[in-house]
Design a protein around this motif. Structure first.
Motif, mmCIF file in Angstrom:
data_model
loop_
_atom_site.group_PDB
_atom_site.id
_atom_site.type_symbol
_atom_site.label_atom_id
_atom_site.label_comp_id
_atom_site.label_asym_id
_atom_site.label_seq_id
_atom_site.Cartn_x
_atom_site.Cartn_y
_atom_site.Cartn_z
ATOM 1 N N GLU A 29 52.106 37.647 33.097
ATOM 2 C CA GLU A 29 52.105 38.822 33.976
ATOM 3 C C GLU A 29 50.686 39.385 34.077
ATOM 4 O O GLU A 29 49.907 39.304 33.125
ATOM 5 N N ALA A 30 50.358 39.987 35.222
ATOM 6 C CA ALA A 30 49.111 40.728 35.368
ATOM 7 C C ALA A 30 49.491 42.202 35.513
ATOM 8 O O ALA A 30 50.040 42.602 36.532
ATOM 9 N N VAL A 31 49.195 42.961 34.475
ATOM 10 C CA VAL A 31 49.638 44.352 34.416
ATOM 11 C C VAL A 31 48.429 45.272 34.497
ATOM 12 O O VAL A 31 47.432 45.042 33.812
ATOM 13 N N ALA A 32 48.502 46.306 35.327
ATOM 14 C CA ALA A 32 47.452 47.323 35.336
ATOM 15 C C ALA A 32 48.001 48.581 34.686
ATOM 16 O O ALA A 32 49.138 48.975 34.956
ATOM 17 N N ILE A 33 47.197 49.186 33.845
ATOM 18 C CA ILE A 33 47.571 50.451 33.217
ATOM 19 C C ILE A 33 46.629 51.514 33.760
ATOM 20 O O ILE A 33 45.408 51.411 33.620
ATOM 21 N N THR A 43 42.496 53.185 23.665
ATOM 22 C CA THR A 43 43.123 53.063 22.345
ATOM 23 C C THR A 43 44.183 51.973 22.380
ATOM 24 O O THR A 43 44.242 51.113 21.490
ATOM 25 N N LEU A 44 44.980 51.987 23.424
ATOM 26 C CA LEU A 44 46.033 50.985 23.592
ATOM 27 C C LEU A 44 45.437 49.569 23.565
ATOM 28 O O LEU A 44 45.922 48.695 22.851
ATOM 29 N N LEU A 45 44.361 49.345 24.334
ATOM 30 C CA LEU A 45 43.751 48.012 24.366
ATOM 31 C C LEU A 45 43.143 47.642 23.018
ATOM 32 O O LEU A 45 43.229 46.491 22.587
ATOM 33 N N ARG A 46 42.526 48.622 22.360
ATOM 34 C CA ARG A 46 41.935 48.302 21.047
ATOM 35 C C ARG A 46 43.014 47.940 20.036
ATOM 36 O O ARG A 46 42.804 47.085 19.173
ATOM 37 N N LEU A 47 44.174 48.569 20.134
ATOM 38 C CA LEU A 47 45.277 48.217 19.230
ATOM 39 C C LEU A 47 45.796 46.818 19.548
ATOM 40 O O LEU A 47 46.034 46.015 18.646
ATOM 41 N N ILE A 48 45.958 46.509 20.851
ATOM 42 C CA ILE A 48 46.474 45.188 21.222
ATOM 43 C C ILE A 48 45.489 44.104 20.791
ATOM 44 O O ILE A 48 45.883 43.030 20.349
ATOM 45 N N GLY A 147 45.408 33.448 25.530
ATOM 46 C CA GLY A 147 46.678 33.633 26.229
ATOM 47 C C GLY A 147 46.798 35.028 26.795
ATOM 48 O O GLY A 147 47.596 35.280 27.700
ATOM 49 N N VAL A 148 45.994 35.954 26.244
ATOM 50 C CA VAL A 148 46.032 37.346 26.692
ATOM 51 C C VAL A 148 44.606 37.792 26.985
ATOM 52 O O VAL A 148 43.714 37.628 26.158
ATOM 53 N N LEU A 149 44.392 38.340 28.157
ATOM 54 C CA LEU A 149 43.078 38.826 28.551
ATOM 55 C C LEU A 149 43.172 40.335 28.770
ATOM 56 O O LEU A 149 43.947 40.803 29.602
ATOM 57 N N LEU A 150 42.379 41.093 27.999
ATOM 58 C CA LEU A 150 42.405 42.552 28.083
ATOM 59 C C LEU A 150 41.123 43.031 28.749
ATOM 60 O O LEU A 150 40.023 42.630 28.351
ATOM 61 N N LEU A 151 41.243 43.868 29.743
ATOM 62 C CA LEU A 151 40.081 44.335 30.491
ATOM 63 C C LEU A 151 40.099 45.857 30.538
ATOM 64 O O LEU A 151 41.027 46.457 31.082
ATOM 65 N N ASP A 152 39.053 46.471 29.951
ATOM 66 C CA ASP A 152 38.989 47.937 29.891
ATOM 67 C C ASP A 152 37.983 48.443 30.928
ATOM 68 O O ASP A 152 36.778 48.394 30.686
ATOM 69 N N THR A 180 48.233 36.153 30.265
ATOM 70 C CA THR A 180 48.755 37.507 30.392
ATOM 71 C C THR A 180 47.540 38.405 30.554
ATOM 72 O O THR A 180 46.601 38.317 29.775
ATOM 73 N N LEU A 181 47.536 39.218 31.590
ATOM 74 C CA LEU A 181 46.350 40.019 31.869
ATOM 75 C C LEU A 181 46.730 41.500 31.800
ATOM 76 O O LEU A 181 47.726 41.905 32.399
ATOM 77 N N ILE A 182 45.957 42.262 31.052
ATOM 78 C CA ILE A 182 46.181 43.711 31.017
ATOM 79 C C ILE A 182 44.882 44.393 31.399
ATOM 80 O O ILE A 182 43.860 44.251 30.733
ATOM 81 N N LEU A 183 44.927 45.096 32.512
ATOM 82 C CA LEU A 183 43.752 45.759 33.066
ATOM 83 C C LEU A 183 43.939 47.269 32.937
ATOM 84 O O LEU A 183 44.914 47.821 33.437
ATOM 85 N N VAL A 184 42.997 47.909 32.255
ATOM 86 C CA VAL A 184 42.990 49.367 32.223
ATOM 87 C C VAL A 184 42.017 49.844 33.286
ATOM 88 O O VAL A 184 40.885 49.367 33.350
ATOM 89 N N THR A 185 42.459 50.733 34.137
ATOM 90 C CA THR A 185 41.581 51.210 35.201
ATOM 91 C C THR A 185 42.022 52.599 35.639
ATOM 92 O O THR A 185 43.166 52.988 35.457
ATOM 93 N N HIS A 186 41.060 53.375 36.209
ATOM 94 C CA HIS A 186 41.503 54.622 36.819
ATOM 95 C C HIS A 186 41.525 54.478 38.341
ATOM 96 O O HIS A 186 41.759 55.432 39.057
ATOM 97 N N ASP A 187 41.277 53.228 38.794
ATOM 98 C CA ASP A 187 41.156 52.963 40.222
ATOM 99 C C ASP A 187 42.455 52.310 40.714
ATOM 100 O O ASP A 187 42.710 51.141 40.467
ATOM 101 N N ILE A 188 43.270 53.072 41.405
ATOM 102 C CA ILE A 188 44.584 52.589 41.809
ATOM 103 C C ILE A 188 44.458 51.420 42.781
ATOM 104 O O ILE A 188 45.261 50.483 42.761
ATOM 105 N N GLU A 189 43.398 51.448 43.611
ATOM 106 C CA GLU A 189 43.191 50.322 44.538
ATOM 107 C C GLU A 189 42.930 49.038 43.774
ATOM 108 O O GLU A 189 43.447 47.976 44.121
ATOM 109 N N GLU A 190 42.110 49.146 42.720
ATOM 110 C CA GLU A 190 41.818 47.981 41.895
ATOM 111 C C GLU A 190 43.110 47.460 41.257
ATOM 112 O O GLU A 190 43.359 46.252 41.206
ATOM 113 N N ALA A 191 43.932 48.393 40.790
ATOM 114 C CA ALA A 191 45.213 48.005 40.187
ATOM 115 C C ALA A 191 46.049 47.213 41.187
ATOM 116 O O ALA A 191 46.637 46.187 40.857
ATOM 117 N N LEU A 192 46.055 47.661 42.425
ATOM 118 C CA LEU A 192 46.895 47.002 43.432
ATOM 119 C C LEU A 192 46.343 45.635 43.826
ATOM 120 O O LEU A 192 47.097 44.738 44.165
#
Ligand code: ADP
Ligand code: ADP
Length: 219
Positions: A29-33, A43-48, A147-152, A180-192
């Protein structure tokens, strides 16, 4: 499958950054937070990633609890964080010192090609533009084939054109090998643009809650 179970983090100074947070993410899954500043995304990404220890709760990747940096998890920050005294290739290969030299070189060349920087391994970090440096950071995260890519907030320091270019490139990369991709962003366009699932967080007295958790269809 990545599962966060009742994850809580209170820092030494008493700040409760996360409380009882739960989330399940399917492989590939590619998930944006998305969420406001200070709501606990980093904090969430550092824990993961295992860079930081949870105060309670657990991070479980494919049935295994993660509590220290894990080779299956790649991480990219807002700034490239390259080592200035190492060449681009050596920055990317830095964590692969347990591999034989030939294998390490092959992996580094492959990672450079994947981010569109084939043949640029002999450059020095100071010779790179912001966008190129962030591509190197991405290559460094990909070189262990995580297997998991975290992007802050990976692109928020870049100009709009470079950002959009790298966003497209990231989508291509993800479609190629489906980490599995988890992207943290404050940019809703980027998330989409990048994600197929968007989670919007809101801090609430006492705990963080996911106010929206939507799956998108890809055009
Ligand atoms: P976000 O990434 O959403 O901006 P953070 O995870 O960086 O949120 O921070 C969540 C809260 O935890 C904030 O109040 C922040 O000030 C605090 N915090 C983050 N890191 C630390 C730390 N190392 N020590 C103390 N408090 C921290
Ligand atoms: P960003 O907004 O780029 O995600 P953070 O808010 O996570 O950055 O903070 C950057 C660094 O500062 C992190 O290492 C974090 O642990 C630390 N930090 C953040 N807030 C605090 C705080 N309130 N007290 C101490 N350290 C903090």
């Amino acid at each position: 499958m990545l599962e966060l179970h009742h994850l809580s983090k209170t820092y030494a100074n008493g700040t409760a950054a996360l409380r009882q947070f739960n989330l399940s993410i399917q492989p590939g899954e590619a998930v944006a937070i998305v969420g406001g500043s200070g709501c606990g995304k980093s904090t969430l990404l550092r824990l993961i990633s295992g860079l930081e220890q949870a105060s309670s709760g657990s991070v479980v990747l494919n049935g295994e609890t993660i509590s220290a940096p894990h080779p299956e998890v790649g991480l990219v920050f807002q700034e490239p964080r390259l080592l200035p005294w190492l060449s681009v290739a050596d920055n990317i290969g830095f964590g692969l010192d347990q591999l034989p030299k030939a294998e390490r070189q092959t992996r580094v060349q492959e990672a450079l090609a994947r981010v569109g920087l084939a043949g640029q391994g002999n450059k020095w970090p100071r010779e790179l533009s912001g966008g190129m440096a962030q591509r190197v950071a991405l290559a460094r995260a990909l070189v262990s084939r995580p297997g998991v890519l975290l992007l802050d907030e990976p692109f928020s320091a870049l100009d709009a054109l470079t950002r959009s270019d790298l966003q497209d490139h990231l989508v291509e990369l993800w479609q190629g090998s489906r980490p599995t991709l988890i992207l943290v962003t404050h940019d809703i366009e980027e998330a989409l643009v990048i994600a197929d699932r968007v989670i919007v967080l809101r801090p609430k007295p006492g705990r963080l809650e996911a106010v929206i958790d939507i799956s998108l269809s890809r055009p």
